[in-house]
Design a protein around this motif. Structure first.
Motif, PDB file in Angstrom:
ATOM      1  N   ARG A 297       0.830  -1.207   0.000  1.00 51.88           N
ATOM      2  CA  ARG A 297       0.000   0.000   0.000  1.00 51.88           C
ATOM      3  C   ARG A 297       0.865   1.258   0.000  1.00 51.88           C
ATOM      4  N   PHE A 298       1.873   1.283   0.872  1.00 50.72           N
ATOM      5  CA  PHE A 298       2.725   2.469   0.942  1.00 50.72           C
ATOM      6  C   PHE A 298       3.505   2.668  -0.353  1.00 50.72           C
ATOM      7  N   ALA A 299       3.917   1.572  -0.989  1.00 50.33           N
ATOM      8  CA  ALA A 299       4.621   1.688  -2.262  1.00 50.33           C
ATOM      9  C   ALA A 299       3.710   2.308  -3.317  1.00 50.33           C
ATOM     10  N   ALA A 300       2.441   1.902  -3.336  1.00 45.47           N
ATOM     11  CA  ALA A 300       1.483   2.455  -4.295  1.00 45.47           C
ATOM     12  C   ALA A 300       1.239   3.934  -4.049  1.00 45.47           C
ATOM     13  N   GLU A 301       1.373   4.366  -2.785  1.00 48.20           N
ATOM     14  CA  GLU A 301       1.184   5.776  -2.437  1.00 48.20           C
ATOM     15  C   GLU A 301       2.447   6.594  -2.651  1.00 48.20           C
ATOM     16  N   GLY A 302       3.541   5.942  -3.028  1.00 47.05           N
ATOM     17  CA  GLY A 302       4.791   6.665  -3.227  1.00 47.05           C
ATOM     18  C   GLY A 302       5.559   6.909  -1.941  1.00 47.05           C
ATOM     19  N   ARG A 303       5.202   6.227  -0.875  1.00 49.06           N
ATOM     20  CA  ARG A 303       5.874   6.385   0.422  1.00 49.06           C
ATOM     21  C   ARG A 303       6.926   5.277   0.556  1.00 49.06           C
ATOM     22  N   ARG A 304       8.051   5.475  -0.085  1.00 50.80           N
ATOM     23  CA  ARG A 304       9.058   4.418  -0.191  1.00 50.80           C
ATOM     24  C   ARG A 304       9.649   4.045   1.155  1.00 50.80           C
ATOM     25  N   GLY A 305       9.870   5.022   2.005  1.00 49.90           N
ATOM     26  CA  GLY A 305      10.444   4.736   3.311  1.00 49.90           C
ATOM     27  C   GLY A 305       9.551   3.822   4.132  1.00 49.90           C
ATOM     28  N   TRP A 306       8.264   4.146   4.173  1.00 44.02           N
ATOM     29  CA  TRP A 306       7.317   3.318   4.916  1.00 44.02           C
ATOM     30  C   TRP A 306       7.173   1.951   4.272  1.00 44.02           C
ATOM     31  N   ALA A 307       7.212   1.899   2.938  1.00 47.31           N
ATOM     32  CA  ALA A 307       7.111   0.619   2.239  1.00 47.31           C
ATOM     33  C   ALA A 307       8.292  -0.281   2.595  1.00 47.31           C
ATOM     34  N   THR A 308       9.503   0.281   2.591  1.00 49.88           N
ATOM     35  CA  THR A 308      10.694  -0.495   2.934  1.00 49.88           C
ATOM     36  C   THR A 308      10.665  -0.942   4.388  1.00 49.88           C
ATOM     37  N   PHE A 309      10.296  -0.046   5.278  1.00 48.28           N
ATOM     38  CA  PHE A 309      10.200  -0.348   6.708  1.00 48.28           C
ATOM     39  C   PHE A 309       9.234  -1.510   6.939  1.00 48.28           C
ATOM     40  N   SER A 310       8.077  -1.465   6.281  1.00 43.95           N
ATOM     41  CA  SER A 310       7.054  -2.497   6.469  1.00 43.95           C
ATOM     42  C   SER A 310       7.533  -3.848   5.945  1.00 43.95           C
ATOM     43  N   ARG A 311       8.056  -3.860   4.734  1.00 49.60           N
ATOM     44  CA  ARG A 311       8.496  -5.121   4.146  1.00 49.60           C
ATOM     45  C   ARG A 311       9.671  -5.722   4.908  1.00 49.60           C
ATOM     46  N   LEU A 312      10.624  -4.874   5.300  1.00 51.56           N
ATOM     47  CA  LEU A 312      11.793  -5.356   6.035  1.00 51.56           C
ATOM     48  C   LEU A 312      11.375  -5.942   7.384  1.00 51.56           C
ATOM     49  N   THR A 313      10.421  -5.290   8.047  1.00 52.13           N
ATOM     50  CA  THR A 313       9.931  -5.801   9.325  1.00 52.13           C
ATOM     51  C   THR A 313       9.321  -7.185   9.156  1.00 52.13           C
ATOM     52  N   GLY A 314       8.487  -7.357   8.118  1.00 54.34           N
ATOM     53  CA  GLY A 314       7.869  -8.647   7.874  1.00 54.34           C
ATOM     54  C   GLY A 314       8.881  -9.742   7.608  1.00 54.34           C
ATOM     55  N   VAL A 315       9.881  -9.449   6.774  1.00 53.34           N
ATOM     56  CA  VAL A 315      10.887 -10.445   6.420  1.00 53.34           C
ATOM     57  C   VAL A 315      11.754 -10.807   7.628  1.00 53.34           C
ATOM     58  N   LEU A 316      12.188  -9.815   8.382  1.00 51.23           N
ATOM     59  CA  LEU A 316      13.039 -10.075   9.540  1.00 51.23           C
ATOM     60  C   LEU A 316      12.282 -10.799  10.641  1.00 51.23           C
ATOM     61  N   PHE A 317      11.003 -10.468  10.797  1.00 55.80           N
ATOM     62  CA  PHE A 317      10.227 -11.156  11.825  1.00 55.80           C
ATOM     63  C   PHE A 317      10.038 -12.621  11.447  1.00 55.80           C
ATOM     64  N   LEU A 318       9.762 -12.880  10.177  1.00 51.86           N
ATOM     65  CA  LEU A 318       9.642 -14.265   9.715  1.00 51.86           C
ATOM     66  C   LEU A 318      10.937 -15.027   9.960  1.00 51.86           C
ATOM     67  N   ALA A 319      12.068 -14.418   9.627  1.00 51.48           N
ATOM     68  CA  ALA A 319      13.360 -15.072   9.821  1.00 51.48           C
ATOM     69  C   ALA A 319      13.617 -15.355  11.301  1.00 51.48           C
ATOM     70  N   GLY A 320      13.274 -14.399  12.162  1.00 54.00           N
ATOM     71  CA  GLY A 320      13.474 -14.585  13.597  1.00 54.00           C
ATOM     72  C   GLY A 320      12.604 -15.688  14.165  1.00 54.00           C
ATOM     73  N   PHE A 321      11.345 -15.746  13.718  1.00 45.42           N
ATOM     74  CA  PHE A 321      10.435 -16.771  14.211  1.00 45.42           C
ATOM     75  C   PHE A 321      10.875 -18.166  13.770  1.00 45.42           C
ATOM     76  N   VAL A 322      11.256 -18.289  12.504  1.00 45.56           N
ATOM     77  CA  VAL A 322      11.714 -19.586  11.991  1.00 45.56           C
ATOM     78  C   VAL A 322      12.971 -20.032  12.729  1.00 45.56           C
ATOM     79  N   ALA A 323      13.881 -19.095  12.972  1.00 49.40           N
ATOM     80  CA  ALA A 323      15.117 -19.431  13.681  1.00 49.40           C
ATOM     81  C   ALA A 323      14.821 -19.919  15.093  1.00 49.40           C
ATOM     82  N   MET A 324      13.926 -19.222  15.786  1.00 46.75           N
ATOM     83  CA  MET A 324      13.593 -19.599  17.157  1.00 46.75           C
ATOM     84  C   MET A 324      12.914 -20.966  17.212  1.00 46.75           C
ATOM     85  N   ALA A 325      12.003 -21.219  16.269  1.00 40.50           N
ATOM     86  CA  ALA A 325      11.225 -22.456  16.282  1.00 40.50           C
ATOM     87  C   ALA A 325      12.051 -23.676  15.898  1.00 40.50           C
ATOM     88  N   SER A 326      13.137 -23.464  15.168  1.00 35.35           N
ATOM     89  CA  SER A 326      13.877 -24.603  14.612  1.00 35.35           C
ATOM     90  C   SER A 326      15.247 -24.850  15.238  1.00 35.35           C
TER      91      SER A 326
END
Length: 243
Positions: free
Chosen positions: A172-201
């Motif tokens: 959504r933020f990328a479509a609005e031209g808010r690149r900083g918020w778009a990057t922040f959101s996507r990076l948070t999702g990816v890092l959280f997924l990586a952290g959860f998988v690491a903890m669980a495994s």
């Protein structure tokens, strides 16, 4: 008198301006709901960290915060989970009001509400004692109970919803031209997924527990920042339409 012209320095997307004219994000109720979302992250992290640093036998490098729900003082973390979950549900109601229309307007509030409910469930079904906490618990070979299993399931469902929410709002933020918020959101999702998988495994490895703890802090910071950002936009839409 209502104006529909963007003022210099206050660039609002058309959808936000139109929503403000309809009165949805400009209501006091919406701002209150979003403010509750702003407070959810800091309150949860502060209560959890305070316990982690003061409870006998708890080691931040080895133990997940969910283990704090065990022992004589476990009611503190249980209450923390339930109250924070309810605050996240309130945020979901604020998102439903402030995001419409646009990408994620329908699914973001639903996913966030599910995450809130999962936190309440995680408080109701506490994690099993493990890795020597609380004091007296064996380091290995602890039994897996039904409530421990439900705690893990609730966490997995909630974390999945949170990760998907990050990616949707990134789009959504990328479509609005808010690149900083778009990057922040996507990076948070990816890092959280990586952290959860690491903890669980990883079976309780120090590096994975620290990575997951960092991912949790990042995710709560993102939630609070998004809530604050949307609240400012709601307030800005109010000032534009009231000019």
């Amino acid at each position: 008198m209502t104006t529909t012209t963007d003022q210099p320095g206050t660039a609002f997307p058309a959808a936000v301006r139109q929503a403000g004219q309809r009165g949805h994000p400009s209501t006091g109720t919406t701002r209150i709901l979003l403010a509750i979302g702003v407070a959810a992250g800091p309150s949860y992290v502060l209560v959890s960290l305070t316990q982690a640093l003061t409870r006998d036998g708890f080691d931040l490098t080895r133990h997940a915060w969910s283990l704090l729900a065990n022992g004589g003082l476990g009611w503190i973390q249980i209450t923390n989970l339930v109250l924070t979950g309810l605050m996240v549900c309130a945020l979901a109601a604020g998102l439903r009001r402030s995001l419409a229309p646009g990408t994620g307007a329908r699914w973001t509030p639903r996913l966030v509400a599910t995450y809130g409910v999962s936190m309440v469930a995680a408080g109701a079904f506490r994690a099993d004692p493990a890795l020597g906490f609380p004091i007296g618990t064996p380091e290995t070979g602890t039994a897996v109970t039904w409530h421990g299993t439900l705690h893990f399931v609730a966490g997995a469902v909630g974390f999945t919803c949170l990760i998907v929410t990050c990616l949707i709002l990134g789009r959504r933020f990328a479509a609005e031209g808010r690149r900083g918020w778009a990057t922040f959101s996507r990076l948070t999702g990816v890092l959280f997924l990586a952290g959860f998988v690491a903890m669980a495994s990883s079976g309780g490895a120090v590096w994975s527990n620290l990575a997951f703890t960092g991912a949790i802090v990042l995710a709560w910071g993102w939630i609070s920042a998004i809530a604050a950002h949307l609240r400012r936009r709601a307030t800005g839409a109010t000032s534009v339409t009231a000019g």
